[in-house]
Scaffold this motif. Structure first.
Motif, PDB file in Angstrom:
ATOM      1  N   ALA A  55       0.857  -1.324   0.038  1.00  0.00           N
ATOM      2  CA  ALA A  55       0.065  -0.044  -0.010  1.00  0.00           C
ATOM      3  C   ALA A  55       0.876   1.146   0.051  1.00  0.00           C
ATOM      4  CB  ALA A  55      -0.982   0.063   1.340  1.00  0.00           C
ATOM      5  N   GLY A  56       2.088   1.144   0.871  1.00  0.00           N
ATOM      6  CA  GLY A  56       2.734   2.329   0.794  1.00  0.00           C
ATOM      7  C   GLY A  56       3.557   2.614  -0.579  1.00  0.00           C
ATOM      8  N   SER A  75       2.482   1.806  -3.476  1.00  0.00           N
ATOM      9  CA  SER A  75       1.448   2.120  -4.335  1.00  0.00           C
ATOM     10  C   SER A  75       1.202   3.694  -4.228  1.00  0.00           C
ATOM     11  CB  SER A  75       0.169   1.363  -4.117  1.00  0.00           C
ATOM     12  OG  SER A  75       0.300  -0.108  -4.419  1.00  0.00           O
ATOM     13  N   VAL A  76       1.040   4.110  -2.995  1.00  0.00           N
ATOM     14  CA  VAL A  76       0.850   5.490  -2.690  1.00  0.00           C
ATOM     15  C   VAL A  76       1.953   6.514  -3.284  1.00  0.00           C
ATOM     16  CG1 VAL A  76       0.681   7.196  -1.243  1.00  0.00           C
ATOM     17  CG2 VAL A  76      -0.632   5.376  -0.860  1.00  0.00           C
ATOM     18  N   LEU A  77       3.324   5.834  -3.114  1.00  0.00           N
ATOM     19  CA  LEU A  77       4.419   6.624  -3.809  1.00  0.00           C
ATOM     20  C   LEU A  77       4.351   6.450  -5.195  1.00  0.00           C
ATOM     21  CD1 LEU A  77       7.077   5.336  -1.125  1.00  0.00           C
ATOM     22  CD2 LEU A  77       6.220   7.475  -1.289  1.00  0.00           C
ATOM     23  N   ALA A  87       1.690   6.248  -7.229  1.00  0.00           N
ATOM     24  CA  ALA A  87       0.615   7.273  -7.689  1.00  0.00           C
ATOM     25  C   ALA A  87       1.184   8.601  -7.458  1.00  0.00           C
ATOM     26  CB  ALA A  87      -0.455   6.929  -6.593  1.00  0.00           C
ATOM     27  N   LEU A  88       1.904   9.175  -6.417  1.00  0.00           N
ATOM     28  CA  LEU A  88       2.541  10.472  -6.234  1.00  0.00           C
ATOM     29  C   LEU A  88       3.644  10.778  -7.212  1.00  0.00           C
ATOM     30  CD1 LEU A  88       2.715  10.614  -2.180  1.00  0.00           C
ATOM     31  CD2 LEU A  88       1.050  11.835  -4.090  1.00  0.00           C
TER      32      LEU A  88
END
Length: 53
Positions: A17-18, A20-22, A24-25
């Motif tokens: 999840a972490g 994936s967030v990185l 996306a950013l």
């Protein structure tokens, strides 16, 4: 596509999840810094067709 990315990320659910967030950013950053400024002159947003106002 998202399932393929999720399966290929290392770690457990929280690490994935972490990451994936990185990711996306990073995509948003690249879009705003490089892609949108390049494409802006090609888009018709400044073509005004209203006359007399």
């Amino acid at each position: 596509m998202y399932g393929w990315i999720w399966r290929h990320l290392p770690g457990n659910t929280w690490v994935r999840a972490g990451i994936s967030v990185l990711l996306a950013l990073a995509v948003v950053y690249v879009l705003f810094q490089y892609i949108f400024p390049w494409a802006e002159p090609l888009l018709p947003f400044n073509d005004v067709t209203v006359n007399g106002q």
